[in-house]
Motif scaffolding. Structure first.
Motif, short mmCIF file in Angstrom:
data_model
loop_
_atom_site.label_atom_id
_atom_site.label_comp_id
_atom_site.label_asym_id
_atom_site.label_seq_id
_atom_site.Cartn_x
_atom_site.Cartn_y
_atom_site.Cartn_z
N ASP A 129 -26.78 10.39 23.20
CA ASP A 129 -26.24 11.23 22.14
C ASP A 129 -24.82 10.78 21.77
O ASP A 129 -24.45 10.77 20.60
CB ASP A 129 -26.22 12.71 22.55
CG ASP A 129 -27.58 13.37 22.45
OD1 ASP A 129 -28.41 12.90 21.64
OD2 ASP A 129 -27.82 14.36 23.17
N GLY A 130 -24.05 10.41 22.77
CA GLY A 130 -22.69 9.91 22.52
C GLY A 130 -22.70 8.63 21.71
O GLY A 130 -21.91 8.46 20.77
N ILE A 131 -23.60 7.72 22.05
CA ILE A 131 -23.73 6.47 21.29
C ILE A 131 -24.11 6.78 19.85
O ILE A 131 -23.57 6.20 18.90
CB ILE A 131 -24.76 5.53 21.94
CG1 ILE A 131 -24.23 5.01 23.28
CG2 ILE A 131 -25.10 4.36 21.02
CD1 ILE A 131 -25.26 4.28 24.13
N GLY A 132 -25.02 7.71 19.65
CA GLY A 132 -25.44 8.09 18.31
C GLY A 132 -24.31 8.69 17.48
O GLY A 132 -24.26 8.52 16.27
N MET A 133 -23.40 9.38 18.14
CA MET A 133 -22.29 10.02 17.43
C MET A 133 -21.13 9.05 17.16
O MET A 133 -20.20 9.39 16.43
CB MET A 133 -21.78 11.21 18.23
CG MET A 133 -22.77 12.35 18.25
SD MET A 133 -22.16 13.72 19.23
CE MET A 133 -23.59 14.76 19.30
N LEU A 134 -21.18 7.85 17.72
CA LEU A 134 -20.12 6.87 17.50
C LEU A 134 -19.98 6.46 16.04
O LEU A 134 -18.93 5.99 15.62
CB LEU A 134 -20.35 5.62 18.35
CG LEU A 134 -19.95 5.74 19.82
CD1 LEU A 134 -20.33 4.47 20.58
CD2 LEU A 134 -18.47 6.02 19.97
N SER A 135 -21.03 6.66 15.26
CA SER A 135 -20.96 6.26 13.85
C SER A 135 -19.93 7.08 13.09
O SER A 135 -19.48 6.66 12.03
CB SER A 135 -22.33 6.37 13.18
OG SER A 135 -22.74 7.70 13.13
N PHE A 136 -19.54 8.22 13.61
CA PHE A 136 -18.50 9.03 12.97
C PHE A 136 -17.11 8.43 13.20
O PHE A 136 -16.18 8.74 12.47
CB PHE A 136 -18.50 10.47 13.50
CG PHE A 136 -19.66 11.27 13.00
CD1 PHE A 136 -19.81 11.54 11.65
CD2 PHE A 136 -20.60 11.77 13.88
CE1 PHE A 136 -20.87 12.29 11.18
CE2 PHE A 136 -21.67 12.52 13.42
CZ PHE A 136 -21.81 12.78 12.07
N VAL A 137 -16.97 7.57 14.19
CA VAL A 137 -15.66 7.00 14.54
C VAL A 137 -15.22 5.95 13.53
O VAL A 137 -14.05 5.87 13.18
CB VAL A 137 -15.72 6.40 15.97
CG1 VAL A 137 -14.42 5.70 16.31
CG2 VAL A 137 -16.03 7.49 16.98
N ILE A 138 -16.16 5.16 13.03
CA ILE A 138 -15.84 4.07 12.11
C ILE A 138 -16.40 4.42 10.72
O ILE A 138 -17.58 4.19 10.46
CB ILE A 138 -16.43 2.74 12.60
CG1 ILE A 138 -16.04 2.47 14.04
CG2 ILE A 138 -15.98 1.59 11.70
CD1 ILE A 138 -16.79 1.33 14.68
N PRO A 139 -15.56 4.97 9.84
CA PRO A 139 -16.06 5.33 8.50
C PRO A 139 -16.60 4.10 7.75
O PRO A 139 -16.03 3.02 7.82
CB PRO A 139 -14.83 5.90 7.81
CG PRO A 139 -13.89 6.26 8.90
CD PRO A 139 -14.17 5.30 10.02
N GLY A 140 -17.69 4.28 7.04
CA GLY A 140 -18.29 3.19 6.26
C GLY A 140 -19.22 2.34 7.09
O GLY A 140 -20.41 2.27 6.83
N ILE A 141 -18.69 1.69 8.10
CA ILE A 141 -19.50 0.82 8.97
C ILE A 141 -20.43 1.67 9.84
O ILE A 141 -21.52 1.24 10.19
CB ILE A 141 -18.60 -0.07 9.84
CG1 ILE A 141 -17.82 -1.03 8.95
CG2 ILE A 141 -19.39 -0.81 10.88
CD1 ILE A 141 -16.83 -1.91 9.68
N GLY A 142 -19.99 2.87 10.15
CA GLY A 142 -20.78 3.74 11.02
C GLY A 142 -22.17 4.02 10.51
O GLY A 142 -23.13 4.00 11.28
N GLU A 143 -22.30 4.27 9.24
CA GLU A 143 -23.62 4.55 8.69
C GLU A 143 -24.53 3.32 8.74
O GLU A 143 -25.74 3.44 8.90
CB GLU A 143 -23.52 5.09 7.27
CG GLU A 143 -22.85 6.45 7.18
CD GLU A 143 -23.51 7.51 8.05
OE1 GLU A 143 -24.74 7.48 8.24
OE2 GLU A 143 -22.79 8.38 8.56
#
Length: 99
Positions: free
Chosen positions: A19-33
């Motif tokens: 779940d933590g790995i999945g939420m990492l996309s919020f850390v890097i805007p743009g690239i996260g998605e």
């Protein structure tokens, strides 16, 4: 099939990690998605490995959708599945053994 207490704790730890790995996309805007395109199928596969049978397959599909749709990464699907399996499911609750 009895589930050992150590397996239950291992599944919880792995679920929190995934779940933590999945939420990492919020850390890097743009690239996260973009990272969700890679993580969605991986996390769905991990879900089916962690939880066997029909329920694991259904959870894998739900997890894939949750990860691929932008903004839904906040849902802790692995942790929710752990709660369903080990806390709320009456059939699994009875088969957990302690040492």
């Amino acid at each position: 099939m009895a589930v050992e207490r150590g397996d239950k704790i291992r599944d919880l730890f792995l679920g929190l990690l995934f779940d933590g790995i999945g939420m990492l996309s919020f850390v890097i805007p743009g690239i996260g998605e973009f990272s969700d395109i890679v993580w969605a199928p991986v996390s769905a596969w991990l879900m089916t490995r962690l939880y066997k049978g029909k329920i694991g397959k259904v959870a894998g599909v739900v997890n894939f959708i949750e990860e691929i749709v932008p903004g839904f990464d906040i849902i802790p699907s692995f942790t929710l599945m752990w709660l369903y399996t080990y806390v709320f499911s009456p059939s699994e609750k009875k088969s957990v053994t302690t040492k």
